[in-house]
Design an enzyme around this catalytic site. Structure first.
Site, short mmCIF file in Angstrom:
data_model
loop_
_atom_site.label_atom_id
_atom_site.label_comp_id
_atom_site.label_asym_id
_atom_site.label_seq_id
_atom_site.Cartn_x
_atom_site.Cartn_y
_atom_site.Cartn_z
N GLU A 228 0.96 -1.23 0.07
CA GLU A 228 -0.21 0.12 0.04
C GLU A 228 1.04 1.18 -0.10
OE1 GLU A 228 -3.32 -0.13 -0.11
OE2 GLU A 228 -4.00 -1.97 0.34
N CYS A 262 -2.17 9.23 2.12
CA CYS A 262 -1.78 8.58 0.94
C CYS A 262 -2.80 8.86 -0.17
CB CYS A 262 -1.69 6.95 0.95
SG CYS A 262 -2.91 6.26 1.69
#
Ligand code: NAP
Length: 457
Positions: A228, A262
């Protein structure tokens, strides 16, 4: 000692922590492996109860836990409390859905009656970042605890107190030792752990640099992995967008968690007819947050996670401006010992600008003007990253078609980027591979074991 708590609001050292020794790693591996063997026999009901207990204890300890996040990485206190709350919902979700997620799939085929059982794989290594100290751990911990995969955590070196607080809660909830071992490892020890035959996989959330190194190690040793990684997500304003909705969504999409998310919107792609109004919205909104103590609920701008992170962002903005970017708002040094960065809006970022294809992990928005949807899509897809997108339009069906045209793992229409236990999270391209949360996150480290009865053939 590389693991240290440095309060980013004051830039002062609070405490240093001892590193893990190789014997600590060996103990965690041995304990985890023994637990994996023991759990393979079942006991998901018991783990579900314990996971509900983790959720309950986090709720009871919400004030202390959220205060630790704020002290270690500077998140504003209301955002830290919200992080504890989402962790509670993830733990409860996987505990509530344990039976359904583990239910075997029946297969009727020409070759016989079959079924697929979901089984644990073994010990997992979990490498996590600092931007959501508990949430990142919980995304991996909750599903894998239900499945029966013991975990060894290597958390970011600037949040050792949060990592230990999470591990302590798991232990207090009654999880057997080895369920989650928090080890303050160096990179060499992470590689050593991945190579160990008792380890079945590795989940990493972090930068491309860290992801590429850990994925290389996983590949070399044929270990399953999920990555991720970073993003350079777009926020697209179509020509039929309701600009009051845009004003509600756009500034927060960039400034939440002081820009250190993110899947935060980082590139704002605006159709020509809405551009001037959009610039007014952003420059006005970016002027409002005022730096202050993140533990004070009245503070509107917290520090970044560290002075080093702030300086790296400054270098990126300086390089962008040197290469021709225009500062529409911000980019003035704030007079404070803390890691503050003034919210900044940049325009005129040409494709050869160094930041054009870089993630800026802080409160900096890059704004682009486009003349057509085609141009918006081409710009959105001209990126090494592919995590998420936000589209604002008066026509949700049109917005959905635009979202589907973008090479990302997630798309949000007329609402903020968001996360919930029942929504799969993850990206494509250099934003990584695999998904966390939802069924996909549960299956990421499951052995989908086929049992086929061919007796009747
Ligand atoms: P990072 O430097 O890659 O660190 C993340 C974690 O990886 C830390 O625990 C770090 O340890 C460890 N690490 C880094 N390199 C390693 C290596 N070679 N071997 C073993 N471990 C290693 O990332 P960051 O700057 O802290 O985090 C921010 C990044 O994470 C941003 O790019 C952000 O977009 C991304 N992120 C992605 C998601 C997502 O779900 N896609 C979510 C949140 C954040 P140390 O602290 O000891 O260096």
């Amino acid at each position: 000692m590389t693991y240290q708590t440095i309060n980013p609001y004051t830039n002062t050292l609070v405490r240093s922590y001892p590193d893990a020794g190789n014997s600590d790693l060996e103990d965690a591996l041995a304990r985890g492996h023994a637990l994996y063997k023991h759990w393979r026999g079942g006991q998901a009901d018991l783990r579900s109860k314990i996971l509900h207990g983790v959720a309950r204890l986090m709720g009871e300890d919400r004030t202390r836990l959220s205060g630790l996040i704020t002290m270690e990485m500077g998140k504003r206190i209301s955002e830290s409390q919200a992080e504890v709350d989402i962790c509670i919902s993830i733990a409860d979700y996987f505990a509530d859905h344990a039976e359904e997620l583990l239910k075997p799939t029946t297969l009727e085929t020409d070759t016989g009656h079959g079924h697929v059982v979901k089984q644990a794989l073994g010990v997992l290594i979990m490498v996590e970042p600092w931007n959501f100290p508990y949430y990142q751990i919980m995304r991996v911990f909750a599903p894998n605890f239900i499945l029966g995969n013991p975990m060894i955590l290597k958390d970011a070196s600037n949040i050792p107190a949060c990592a230990q607080a999470f591990a302590d809660i798991v232990e207090r909830a009654g999880a057997p030792k080895g369920s989650l071992s928090n080890l303050r490892m160096d990179y060499g020890q992470v590689d050593k752990a991945i190579a160990d035959r008792r380890v079945a996989g590795v989940a990493l959330t972090g930068s491309e640099r860290g992801g590429s190194s850990v994925a290389r190690s996983a590949g070399e040793h044929l270990k399953k992995s999920t990555m991720e990684l970073g993003g350079n997500d777009v926020f697209i304003v179509l020509d039929d967008a309701d600009m009051s909705e845009v004003a509600r969504l756009a500034p927060d999409a960039r400034l939440g968690n002081t820009g250190q998310v993110c899947c935060a919107s980082k590139r704002f792609i605006v159709m020509e007819s809405k551009y001037d109004e959009f610039m007014d919205i952003m420059t006005e909104a970016f002027a409002k947050p005022k730096p202050g103590d993140p533990s004070d609920p009245a503070t509107t701008l917290g520090p970044m996670s560290s002075v080093g992170a702030r300086d790296n962002l400054q270098k990126q903005v300086d390089a962008a401006v040197d290469a021709g970017a225009h500062v529409a708002y911000g980019n003035e040094r704030l007079d404070s010992p803390g890691a503050f960065f003034q919210p900044t809006v940049l325009t005129d970022i040409a494709p050869d600008n160094p930041v054009y294809d870089q993630e800026m992990f802080g409160p900096v928005a890059a704004v682009y003007k486009v003349e057509s949807v085609r141009e918006a899509l081409d710009l959105a897809n001209d990126s090494s990253y592919g995590l998420g997108s936000v589209i604002v339009s008066g026509d949700p069906e049109r917005a959905e078609r635009v979202a589907e045209g973008i090479e990302t793992g997630m798309g949000f229409i007329n609402g903020p980027w968001t996360t919930a236990p029942g929504l799969p999270f993850g990206g494509v391209k250099n934003s990584g591979f695999g998904r966390e949360l939802y069924t996909y996150g549960f299956d990421a480290f499951a052995n989908e074991h086929l049992i086929l009865d061919e007796s009747g053939r």
